[in-house]
Motif scaffolding. Structure first.
Motif, PDB file in Angstrom:
ATOM      1  N   ASP A  96       0.767  -1.249   0.028  1.00 37.74           N
ATOM      2  CA  ASP A  96      -0.074  -0.001  -0.107  1.00 37.74           C
ATOM      3  C   ASP A  96       0.728   1.225  -0.076  1.00 37.74           C
ATOM      4  O   ASP A  96       0.569   2.261   0.626  1.00 37.74           O
ATOM      5  N   GLY A  97       1.884   1.141  -0.678  1.00 40.82           N
ATOM      6  CA  GLY A  97       2.720   2.410  -0.819  1.00 40.82           C
ATOM      7  C   GLY A  97       3.764   2.675   0.454  1.00 40.82           C
ATOM      8  O   GLY A  97       4.453   3.723   0.145  1.00 40.82           O
ATOM      9  N   ARG A  98       3.653   1.979   1.340  1.00 43.77           N
ATOM     10  CA  ARG A  98       4.729   1.992   2.257  1.00 43.77           C
ATOM     11  C   ARG A  98       5.535   0.775   2.682  1.00 43.77           C
ATOM     12  O   ARG A  98       5.199  -0.035   2.492  1.00 43.77           O
ATOM     13  N   VAL A  99       6.869   1.279   3.199  1.00 45.39           N
ATOM     14  CA  VAL A  99       7.669  -0.035   3.522  1.00 45.39           C
ATOM     15  C   VAL A  99       7.465  -0.609   4.837  1.00 45.39           C
ATOM     16  O   VAL A  99       7.272   0.283   5.868  1.00 45.39           O
ATOM     17  N   HIS A 100       7.038  -1.851   4.849  1.00 44.06           N
ATOM     18  CA  HIS A 100       6.712  -2.491   6.037  1.00 44.06           C
ATOM     19  C   HIS A 100       7.826  -3.301   6.548  1.00 44.06           C
ATOM     20  O   HIS A 100       7.727  -3.425   7.892  1.00 44.06           O
ATOM     21  N   GLY A 101       8.803  -3.468   5.778  1.00 39.49           N
ATOM     22  CA  GLY A 101       9.904  -4.317   6.346  1.00 39.49           C
ATOM     23  C   GLY A 101      10.947  -4.425   5.543  1.00 39.49           C
ATOM     24  O   GLY A 101      11.162  -4.015   4.354  1.00 39.49           O
ATOM     25  N   VAL A 102      11.769  -5.393   5.757  1.00 41.56           N
ATOM     26  CA  VAL A 102      13.116  -5.687   4.852  1.00 41.56           C
ATOM     27  C   VAL A 102      13.402  -7.206   4.790  1.00 41.56           C
ATOM     28  O   VAL A 102      13.373  -7.850   5.883  1.00 41.56           O
ATOM     29  N   LEU A 103      13.613  -7.677   3.618  1.00 40.35           N
ATOM     30  CA  LEU A 103      14.151  -8.826   3.272  1.00 40.35           C
ATOM     31  C   LEU A 103      15.409  -8.808   2.964  1.00 40.35           C
ATOM     32  O   LEU A 103      15.940  -8.276   2.232  1.00 40.35           O
ATOM     33  N   SER A 104      16.432  -9.793   3.814  1.00 39.80           N
ATOM     34  CA  SER A 104      17.699  -9.893   3.573  1.00 39.80           C
ATOM     35  C   SER A 104      18.307 -11.229   3.443  1.00 39.80           C
ATOM     36  O   SER A 104      17.637 -12.193   3.871  1.00 39.80           O
ATOM     37  N   ARG A 105      19.196 -11.420   2.480  1.00 40.58           N
ATOM     38  CA  ARG A 105      19.752 -12.727   2.494  1.00 40.58           C
ATOM     39  C   ARG A 105      21.399 -12.502   2.614  1.00 40.58           C
ATOM     40  O   ARG A 105      22.229 -11.728   2.184  1.00 40.58           O
ATOM     41  N   ASP A 106      21.840 -13.724   3.308  1.00 35.64           N
ATOM     42  CA  ASP A 106      23.333 -13.846   3.718  1.00 35.64           C
ATOM     43  C   ASP A 106      23.663 -15.226   3.308  1.00 35.64           C
ATOM     44  O   ASP A 106      23.225 -16.117   4.424  1.00 35.64           O
ATOM     45  N   GLY A 107      24.160 -15.558   2.123  1.00 36.38           N
ATOM     46  CA  GLY A 107      24.382 -16.689   1.571  1.00 36.38           C
ATOM     47  C   GLY A 107      23.299 -17.426   1.045  1.00 36.38           C
ATOM     48  O   GLY A 107      22.484 -16.979   0.362  1.00 36.38           O
ATOM     49  N   CYS A 108      22.678 -18.223   2.136  1.00 39.99           N
ATOM     50  CA  CYS A 108      21.458 -19.013   1.579  1.00 39.99           C
ATOM     51  C   CYS A 108      20.532 -18.780   2.752  1.00 39.99           C
ATOM     52  O   CYS A 108      19.283 -19.435   2.658  1.00 39.99           O
ATOM     53  N   HIS A 109      20.736 -17.960   3.675  1.00 38.81           N
ATOM     54  CA  HIS A 109      19.802 -17.842   4.947  1.00 38.81           C
ATOM     55  C   HIS A 109      19.209 -16.414   4.567  1.00 38.81           C
ATOM     56  O   HIS A 109      19.658 -15.564   4.525  1.00 38.81           O
ATOM     57  N   TRP A 110      17.741 -16.533   4.783  1.00 33.10           N
ATOM     58  CA  TRP A 110      16.944 -15.338   4.603  1.00 33.10           C
ATOM     59  C   TRP A 110      16.529 -14.790   5.830  1.00 33.10           C
ATOM     60  O   TRP A 110      16.126 -15.637   6.835  1.00 33.10           O
ATOM     61  N   THR A 111      16.296 -13.439   5.929  1.00 39.31           N
ATOM     62  CA  THR A 111      15.906 -12.861   7.383  1.00 39.31           C
ATOM     63  C   THR A 111      14.806 -11.872   6.886  1.00 39.31           C
ATOM     64  O   THR A 111      14.825 -11.005   6.017  1.00 39.31           O
TER      65      THR A 111
END
Length: 110
Positions: A40-55
């Motif tokens: 809805d036009g707002r940043v709600h969070g962040v998806l990050s990857r370190d190697g093969c691990h997602w956060t």
């Protein structure tokens, strides 16, 4: 002294291969490792990857339905984005829409 000459078409083939290898290396090095989760036009969070691990990390104002997402965090970023859309659609109150506005936006980290 022995001199080896390359045929003109062999030289073009080698040059194409070198340029192709350089382009592939650049694409792999420039692959995003961080994405904003925008809904809805707002940043709600962040998806990050370190190697093969997602956060996943959520902002304080994130939609509670997104925060309740329990995974799985497998596959590529697009797969996780699709799982978030399905989760939003499944948890939406009857008669409402809006899950289709969720998107992942890559963040260029310099």
């Amino acid at each position: 002294m022995v001199t080896t000459r390359l045929a003109p078409n062999d030289l073009a083939t080698r040059l194409r291969r070198i340029l192709s290898d350089l382009a592939r290396s650049y694409r792999e090095a420039a692959a995003p490792e961080l994405w904003h989760i925008v809904h809805d036009g707002r940043v709600h969070g962040v998806l990050s990857r370190d190697g093969c691990h997602w956060t996943l990390a959520w902002t304080d104002v994130a939609d509670p339905r997104l925060v309740a997402f329990g995974g799985p965090l497998v596959g590529e970023a697009d797969d996780i984005g699709a799982a978030l859309v399905r989760h939003l659609a499944a948890t939406a109150p009857a008669g409402t829409t809006g899950a289709e506005t969720l998107r992942l936006s890559p963040v260029l980290v310099v």
